[in-house]
Design a protein around this motif. Sequence first.
Motif, PDB file in Angstrom:
ATOM      1  N   LYS A  87      -2.320   1.422   9.443  1.00 42.01           N
ATOM      2  CA  LYS A  87      -3.290   0.362   9.281  1.00 42.01           C
ATOM      3  C   LYS A  87      -4.491   0.542   9.227  1.00 42.01           C
ATOM      4  O   LYS A  87      -5.043   1.079  10.378  1.00 42.01           O
ATOM      5  CB  LYS A  87      -2.843  -0.764   9.765  1.00 42.01           C
ATOM      6  CG  LYS A  87      -1.917  -1.778   8.895  1.00 42.01           C
ATOM      7  CD  LYS A  87      -1.469  -3.110   9.492  1.00 42.01           C
ATOM      8  CE  LYS A  87      -1.601  -4.024   8.498  1.00 42.01           C
ATOM      9  NZ  LYS A  87      -2.295  -5.167   8.692  1.00 42.01           N
ATOM     10  N   GLY A  88      -5.399   0.128   8.529  1.00 40.35           N
ATOM     11  CA  GLY A  88      -6.764   0.363   8.616  1.00 40.35           C
ATOM     12  C   GLY A  88      -7.649   1.455   7.743  1.00 40.35           C
ATOM     13  O   GLY A  88      -8.812   1.641   7.711  1.00 40.35           O
ATOM     14  N   ASP A  89      -6.580   2.355   7.233  1.00 39.96           N
ATOM     15  CA  ASP A  89      -7.236   3.636   6.606  1.00 39.96           C
ATOM     16  C   ASP A  89      -7.793   3.414   5.571  1.00 39.96           C
ATOM     17  O   ASP A  89      -8.866   3.859   5.105  1.00 39.96           O
ATOM     18  CB  ASP A  89      -6.057   4.671   6.537  1.00 39.96           C
ATOM     19  CG  ASP A  89      -5.659   5.433   7.742  1.00 39.96           C
ATOM     20  OD1 ASP A  89      -6.382   5.357   8.734  1.00 39.96           O
ATOM     21  OD2 ASP A  89      -4.717   5.968   7.790  1.00 39.96           O
ATOM     22  N   PRO A 125       0.726  -1.166  -0.076  1.00 39.64           N
ATOM     23  CA  PRO A 125      -0.043   0.126   0.215  1.00 39.64           C
ATOM     24  C   PRO A 125       0.888   1.410  -0.034  1.00 39.64           C
ATOM     25  O   PRO A 125       1.902   1.307   0.820  1.00 39.64           O
ATOM     26  CB  PRO A 125      -0.715   0.016   1.410  1.00 39.64           C
ATOM     27  CG  PRO A 125      -0.542  -1.429   1.802  1.00 39.64           C
ATOM     28  CD  PRO A 125       0.697  -2.118   1.271  1.00 39.64           C
ATOM     29  N   VAL A 126       0.497   2.142  -0.946  1.00 38.46           N
ATOM     30  CA  VAL A 126       1.239   3.515  -0.882  1.00 38.46           C
ATOM     31  C   VAL A 126       1.327   4.230   0.369  1.00 38.46           C
ATOM     32  O   VAL A 126       2.182   4.606   0.992  1.00 38.46           O
ATOM     33  CB  VAL A 126       0.753   4.409  -2.098  1.00 38.46           C
ATOM     34  CG1 VAL A 126       1.591   5.636  -2.139  1.00 38.46           C
ATOM     35  CG2 VAL A 126       1.149   3.622  -3.495  1.00 38.46           C
ATOM     36  N   HIS A 127       0.075   4.194   0.898  1.00 39.92           N
ATOM     37  CA  HIS A 127      -0.058   5.208   2.278  1.00 39.92           C
ATOM     38  C   HIS A 127       0.461   4.674   3.478  1.00 39.92           C
ATOM     39  O   HIS A 127       0.811   5.310   4.485  1.00 39.92           O
ATOM     40  CB  HIS A 127      -1.353   5.048   2.599  1.00 39.92           C
ATOM     41  CG  HIS A 127      -2.227   3.811   3.067  1.00 39.92           C
ATOM     42  ND1 HIS A 127      -2.884   2.905   1.963  1.00 39.92           N
ATOM     43  CD2 HIS A 127      -2.591   3.433   4.061  1.00 39.92           C
ATOM     44  CE1 HIS A 127      -3.171   2.228   2.662  1.00 39.92           C
ATOM     45  NE2 HIS A 127      -3.124   2.240   3.872  1.00 39.92           N
ATOM     46  N   LEU A 128       1.068   3.457   3.286  1.00 38.61           N
ATOM     47  CA  LEU A 128       1.725   2.687   4.302  1.00 38.61           C
ATOM     48  C   LEU A 128       3.438   2.797   4.260  1.00 38.61           C
ATOM     49  O   LEU A 128       4.083   2.251   4.851  1.00 38.61           O
ATOM     50  CB  LEU A 128       1.432   1.149   4.796  1.00 38.61           C
ATOM     51  CG  LEU A 128      -0.049   1.316   5.368  1.00 38.61           C
ATOM     52  CD1 LEU A 128      -0.608   0.093   5.701  1.00 38.61           C
ATOM     53  CD2 LEU A 128      -0.125   2.143   6.373  1.00 38.61           C
ATOM     54  N   GLN A 129       3.891   3.222   3.052  1.00 40.93           N
ATOM     55  CA  GLN A 129       5.561   3.447   2.821  1.00 40.93           C
ATOM     56  C   GLN A 129       5.566   4.234   3.878  1.00 40.93           C
ATOM     57  O   GLN A 129       5.209   5.390   4.347  1.00 40.93           O
ATOM     58  CB  GLN A 129       5.455   4.143   1.508  1.00 40.93           C
ATOM     59  CG  GLN A 129       5.147   3.045   0.229  1.00 40.93           C
ATOM     60  CD  GLN A 129       6.110   1.903   0.196  1.00 40.93           C
ATOM     61  OE1 GLN A 129       7.104   1.812   0.859  1.00 40.93           O
ATOM     62  NE2 GLN A 129       5.837   0.987  -0.548  1.00 40.93           N
ATOM     63  N   PRO A 130       7.118   4.139   4.532  1.00 40.85           N
ATOM     64  CA  PRO A 130       7.519   4.920   5.700  1.00 40.85           C
ATOM     65  C   PRO A 130       7.505   6.440   5.560  1.00 40.85           C
ATOM     66  O   PRO A 130       6.933   6.885   6.473  1.00 40.85           O
ATOM     67  CB  PRO A 130       8.889   4.266   5.800  1.00 40.85           C
ATOM     68  CG  PRO A 130       8.964   2.846   5.262  1.00 40.85           C
ATOM     69  CD  PRO A 130       7.907   2.768   4.250  1.00 40.85           C
TER      70      PRO A 130
END
Length: 372
Positions: free
Chosen positions: A331-333, A316-321
């Motif tokens: 997580k969960g967004d 997932p792009v949004h969870l890249q550091p």
Amino acid sequence: MQIYLSRPDITEKEIEAVCSVLRGPNLSLGPKLAEFENAFCEYIGIKRAVAVNSGTSGLFLCMPTLGIGQGDEVITTPFTFIASTTTIMMADATPVFVDIDPVSLNIDPAKIESRITNKTKAILPVEVFGNPVGMDKICEIAGKHELVVIEDSCEALGSALNGKKVGTFGKISAFAFYPNKQITTGEGGMILTDDDELADMCVSLRNQGRGKGDSWLSHERLGYNFRLSDINCALGIVQLSRMEEIKARRRQVAKWYQEMLASDSRLIVPVEADGCDISWFVFVVRLKEEFTVQQRDKILQDMKDRGIQVSNYFPPVHLQPFMVERFGYKKGDFPITESICERTIALPFYNNLTKDEVAIVCKTLKEVLDNS
Ligand SMILES: Cc1ncc(COP(=O)(O)O)c(C=O)c1O
């Protein structure tokens, strides 16, 4: 034995075309640039094409060209290659994610409107893995809200939806030619639009902000060097001329995978939806819900240990550091994206993969699954 994830398909014709540029006087800004751009316009059925040195450069140039910058929001997908998002951020605009449809894996059109604010300037949808499903609906929503569509077609050259070619949905679109793509120029990209003003701006921005007819040392605006050399263009011209053959081969490889894997109840195997004509960028199967990410990662490792290259397209792009650090995502967004990302397995996929090799990949995958 090694079966690669991806391999370019270069014939003597491409080698000859590149060598003939190397024997001549024009390595850059020569005749092959216009020839490649014109061939692209003809293939897609669009007015203007502007060649650039990567898909990333192409997407990025769409931003200043459309006047998108600081304070603006661009709606996009968290399930994609990183450049769909970073090109928005490079322009100092803010990416706003919309979760995906669990079947098409593209932005879920039904979730877009709730994310539109008075700062929204554009929607940047991606035809993930070459699948064009949803593009018509996304454009409809954009039209209703007077938003521009920047179509990230980097994975979808040759795909169409209800007879409309990918790259013609957006006000502006971008393709990419890295060696794992349907056609390659080594590195390269192409911006497409029917709008002369936008195309002229892209031409200027890719070439140090020079204006039409300007001398080499005269610059009208802040620009970049995103030029594509004639060497790359010569390669692209031949590759594009082989597009129908390339597409047929990719469709054949996808069909072999579908035939050999469809009956395995542990897997979700991609298929073409009604009205879709997919040129297949990659072949990504998914494990069913009962598998955990740890099991998926072990399966990937086991496949690699047996000489079969596989990958986890995409995290997932949004969870890249750097995204977590910058925007505080957690997580969960975007739960559908996250759940899909935990279970994908990209299998070896390229034009010249043989039926025997596909059979080896499928047999190995089934054995690995039996042992997981
Ligand atoms: C969806 C998507 N957007 C953008 C890009 C960026 O293209 P490039 O690697 O040529 O910069 C890619 C490349 O893989 C892609 O898959």
